[in-house]
Design an enzyme around this catalytic site. Structure first.
Site, mmCIF file in Angstrom:
data_model
loop_
_atom_site.group_PDB
_atom_site.id
_atom_site.type_symbol
_atom_site.label_atom_id
_atom_site.label_comp_id
_atom_site.label_asym_id
_atom_site.label_seq_id
_atom_site.Cartn_x
_atom_site.Cartn_y
_atom_site.Cartn_z
ATOM 1 N N GLU A 295 -2.975 19.767 47.329
ATOM 2 C CA GLU A 295 -1.995 20.679 46.555
ATOM 3 C C GLU A 295 -2.211 22.088 47.168
ATOM 4 O OE1 GLU A 295 0.337 19.682 44.707
ATOM 5 O OE2 GLU A 295 -0.333 17.711 44.533
ATOM 6 N N CYS A 329 -1.398 29.207 41.643
ATOM 7 C CA CYS A 329 -0.551 29.040 42.685
ATOM 8 C C CYS A 329 0.859 28.623 41.943
ATOM 9 C CB CYS A 329 -1.073 27.359 43.016
ATOM 10 S SG CYS A 329 -1.395 26.491 41.787
HETATM 11 P P1 NAD Z 1 -8.541 28.905 50.522
HETATM 12 O O1 NAD Z 1 -7.492 28.161 51.523
HETATM 13 O O2 NAD Z 1 -8.991 30.069 51.075
HETATM 14 O O3 NAD Z 1 -9.659 28.070 50.184
HETATM 15 C C1 NAD Z 1 -9.637 26.700 49.413
HETATM 16 C C2 NAD Z 1 -10.875 25.888 49.922
HETATM 17 O O4 NAD Z 1 -10.938 25.644 51.222
HETATM 18 C C3 NAD Z 1 -12.213 26.621 49.683
HETATM 19 O O5 NAD Z 1 -13.114 25.705 49.096
HETATM 20 C C4 NAD Z 1 -12.528 27.014 51.009
HETATM 21 O O6 NAD Z 1 -13.899 27.309 51.344
HETATM 22 C C5 NAD Z 1 -12.071 25.851 51.952
HETATM 23 N N1 NAD Z 1 -11.868 26.278 53.410
HETATM 24 C C6 NAD Z 1 -11.554 27.444 53.937
HETATM 25 N N2 NAD Z 1 -11.534 27.130 55.284
HETATM 26 C C7 NAD Z 1 -11.764 25.920 55.576
HETATM 27 C C8 NAD Z 1 -11.870 25.242 56.662
HETATM 28 N N3 NAD Z 1 -11.634 25.810 57.828
HETATM 29 N N4 NAD Z 1 -12.184 23.802 56.579
HETATM 30 C C9 NAD Z 1 -12.382 23.433 55.520
HETATM 31 N N5 NAD Z 1 -12.337 23.992 54.169
HETATM 32 C C10 NAD Z 1 -12.038 25.232 54.232
HETATM 33 O O7 NAD Z 1 -7.961 28.951 49.110
HETATM 34 P P2 NAD Z 1 -7.962 29.680 47.714
HETATM 35 O O8 NAD Z 1 -8.126 31.183 48.107
HETATM 36 O O9 NAD Z 1 -9.399 29.506 47.325
HETATM 37 O O10 NAD Z 1 -7.053 29.326 46.844
HETATM 38 C C11 NAD Z 1 -5.646 29.990 47.035
HETATM 39 C C12 NAD Z 1 -4.832 29.179 47.481
HETATM 40 O O11 NAD Z 1 -4.662 27.739 46.850
HETATM 41 C C13 NAD Z 1 -3.440 29.458 47.589
HETATM 42 O O12 NAD Z 1 -2.507 29.330 48.657
HETATM 43 C C14 NAD Z 1 -2.615 28.657 46.107
HETATM 44 O O13 NAD Z 1 -1.273 28.648 46.213
HETATM 45 C C15 NAD Z 1 -3.475 27.374 46.405
HETATM 46 N N6 NAD Z 1 -3.628 26.751 45.150
HETATM 47 C C16 NAD Z 1 -2.751 25.702 45.016
HETATM 48 C C17 NAD Z 1 -2.755 24.808 43.660
HETATM 49 C C18 NAD Z 1 -1.751 23.507 43.707
HETATM 50 O O14 NAD Z 1 -1.884 22.998 42.478
HETATM 51 N N7 NAD Z 1 -0.600 23.570 44.370
HETATM 52 C C19 NAD Z 1 -3.667 25.261 42.911
HETATM 53 C C20 NAD Z 1 -4.439 26.380 43.075
HETATM 54 C C21 NAD Z 1 -4.504 26.816 44.187
#
Ligand code: NAD
Length: 543
Positions: A295, A329
């Site tokens: 998501e 999100c």
């Molecule tokens: P992010 O992408 O910065 O991080 C998400 C996760 O990915 C973290 O645990 C981070 O450590 C990990 N990550 C980062 N780089 C990585 C890599 N290279 N390899 C593997 N893992 C990695 O997102 P965020 O700032 O924590 O959350 C915000 C984002 O999440 C927004 O885009 C939002 O829309 C989305 N979101 C979506 C939903 C949904 O249900 N669609 C719900 C909540 C948040």
């Protein structure tokens, strides 16, 4: 089929406590906020139920008071990740074969603990660590997570096992055995919802899988409390292994294991796409084709029809765009308003936005607080500066940034003459709402804009008092959002009522909090039992 022995009643959604002045819940959480503020726990990795202090120590700071360290945590090394994979594989043997009601009992106990003694732990750590107001913490860390536990139990115990093939057409019995995947699931969590972070592990675990949980670096404290609560609920060692740390390093170690069986991810679109490619590149190494559930981002809209009632529209815009500083999100971030009602909408929206109290979440009068970290602050500050310099953008409310104590961005409304301007198109993930005012006579063209302005399709709302027109708009925007709201804000999906998820660039649309999501974590086995097997191989046409 132990699954069918015990079927609990369909749960009710957890009632939301209101924390009004003088209430017992208010006194209780205030006490816990104070004690948590004065305590700095040292958080280890947890592998096979054992604490591992790696010595690679990082800090989690409070976003609304960034000089305050809330926790120190130990990052997992590739070796720790390898032992976590081993622990998950070892725990899989018993957990995957435990009856469904045993696994469900752990989740039900977690729900009961969260309703009671652990409510303050999860709410207070979410408030301090992620800067949620008490209400935002309550609907996330307490209520939504309780609902995830209890509704998923209902689906796993009562709904999924009932989906069975035809029983005995010609002297046979057929049944489907909902096996877990053969391997472990890797759960990568976002910072913004404690409930989502826990559910990313718990949904696959409920179905008999084991998991590695990689929390976001800005929500370690609440995620660690959630892990400890699961332990207190009777989760056996190794079923979930808690591995905070460098995401690139940890992911490389996880994905190199042949027993990697699934990714349950929530976060930004860009990272999800990278992960999908990384998995694809290593496909030959895996025992099975890994399940990939993600998501991701959104650029969620509110569309107003000329018949829209102004007061509910403005309320939805303010709550939908600014609650939790726009870091949901599902948060409304672009809005389309017809010229005919814009003057009233503008007056009310500007007044309401300017009146929102902002500050420390321990002051319960505040409606908004700080954004999550310096990176988010700078990104948002830049977007606001960009809008100030763009002659086609007009900041009509907010636009102030102050990082002297916390990462504060004031709730901001930008009126955009160009519906394709940067802030209309880009997911900014903060308290910024961009508005395009359309000519009433051009509504159809505006609906095209709603549909094709962004690659995302997560949430969207239409405000309209004409029911026939509402239906036409809903059809027109059928693929523009996975969660579509009529005369309501596009945030605040409730488990069991509005299963959540989007398509296009917003994710695989596997609907967290529904049976559809749980079905991604099973590898069904079909069993046919023949009571009268044939005793000769010839067919009549051969005679
Ligand atoms: P992010 O992408 O910065 O991080 C998400 C996760 O990915 C973290 O645990 C981070 O450590 C990990 N990550 C980062 N780089 C990585 C890599 N290279 N390899 C593997 N893992 C990695 O997102 P965020 O700032 O924590 O959350 C915000 C984002 O999440 C927004 O885009 C939002 O829309 C989305 N979101 C979506 C939903 C949904 O249900 N669609 C719900 C909540 C948040």
């Amino acid at each position: 089929m132990g699954n069918q022995i015990f079927c609990p009643a369909v749960p009710d959604n957890e009632p939301i406590l209101d924390y009004a002045p003088g209430s017992s819940e208010r006194a209780s959480i205030e006490g816990r906020l104070e004690s948590m503020w004065n305590d700095v726990p040292e958080i280890p990795c947890i592998v096979g139920g054992k604490e591992v202090f790696t010595g690679i120590i990082r800090e989690q700071r409070c976003p609304h008071d960034h000089s305050r360290v809330l926790a120190r945590w130990h990052g997992a090394t590739p070796e720790v990740v390898k032992s976590a994979v081993d622990a998950a594989n070892e725990a899989w043997v018993d957990w995957s074969s435990a009856p469904q009601q045993v696994r469900s009992a752990v989740m039900e106990r977690a729900a009961q603990l969260l309703r009671g003694p652990w409510r303050d732990e999860l709410n207070a750590s979410t408030m301090l660590g992620q800067s949620k107001t008490v209400y935002q913490a309550e609907i996330d860390a307490a209520c939504e997570l309780i609902d995830f536990f209890r509704f998923n139990n209902h689906f796993a115990l009562d709904q999924i096992p009932r989906e069975q093939p035809l029983k005995n057409p010609q002297g046979t019995w057929n049944h489907v055995d909902y096996r877990p995947l053969e391997g472990f699931v890797y759960a990568i969590a976002p910072f913004n919802f404690t409930s989502i972070a826990a559910n990313l592990c718990c949904a696959p675990v409920l179905m008999g899988n084991t998991a590695l949980w990689k929390p976001s670096k800005t929500s370690i404290l609440s995620n660690w409390y959630a892990y400890k609560m699961l332990e207190a609920a009777g989760l056996p060692p190794g079923v979930i292994n808690f591995v905070p740390g460098d995401p690139v390093e940890i992911t490389a170690a996880v994905l190199s294991s042949p027993s990697f069986a699934g990714l349950h991810y929530t976060g930004s679109t860009e990272i999800f796409r990278q992960l999908w490619k990384q998995i694809g590149d290593q496909l030959e190494n895996y025992r099975s084709y890994p399940r990939i559930v993600g998501e991701t981002g959104g650029k969620d809209f509110i569309f107003a029809h000329p018949s829209a009632d102004v007061a509910p529209l403005v309320t939805a815009a303010v709550r939908g765009a600014f609650e939790y500083q726009g870091q949901k999100c599902s948060a409304a971030s672009r809005m389309y308003i017809p010229e005919s009602i814009w003057p009233q909408v503008k007056d009310q929206l500007v007044e309401a936005t300017r009146s929102l109290p902002m500050g420390d979440v321990r002051d319960f009068r505040n409606f908004v607080s700080a954004v999550i970290d310096e990176g988010a602050y700078k990104r948002l500050q830049q977007a606001i500066e960009g809008a100030k310099e763009d002659p086609q953008c007009h900041i009509i409310a907010g636009g102030e940034c102050d990082d002297s104590q916390g990462w504060y961005i004031s709730p901001t409304v930008i009126e955009c003459e160009d519906p394709r301007s940067y802030s209309m198109e880009t997911e900014l993930f903060g308290p910024i709402l961009s508005v395009f005012v359309y000519d009433d006579a051009e509504m159809d063209r505006c609906l095209d804009l709603v549909d094709n302005t962004s690659p995302y399709a997560l949430t969207g709302a239409v405000f309209c008092s004409d029911r026939v027109a509402t239906d036409a708009i809903s059809e027109r925007l059928r693929y523009s959002a996975g969660n579509f709201y009529i005369n309501d804000k596009p945030t605040g999906a409730v488990v069991g009522q509005q299963p959540f998820g989007g398509a296009r660039a917003s994710g695989t649309d596997d609907k967290a909090g529904s049976a559809l999501n749980l079905l991604r974590w099973v590898a069904p086995r079909t069993v046919k039992e023949n009571f009268m097997p044939p005793t000769a191989h010839e067919y009549p046409h051969m005679g």
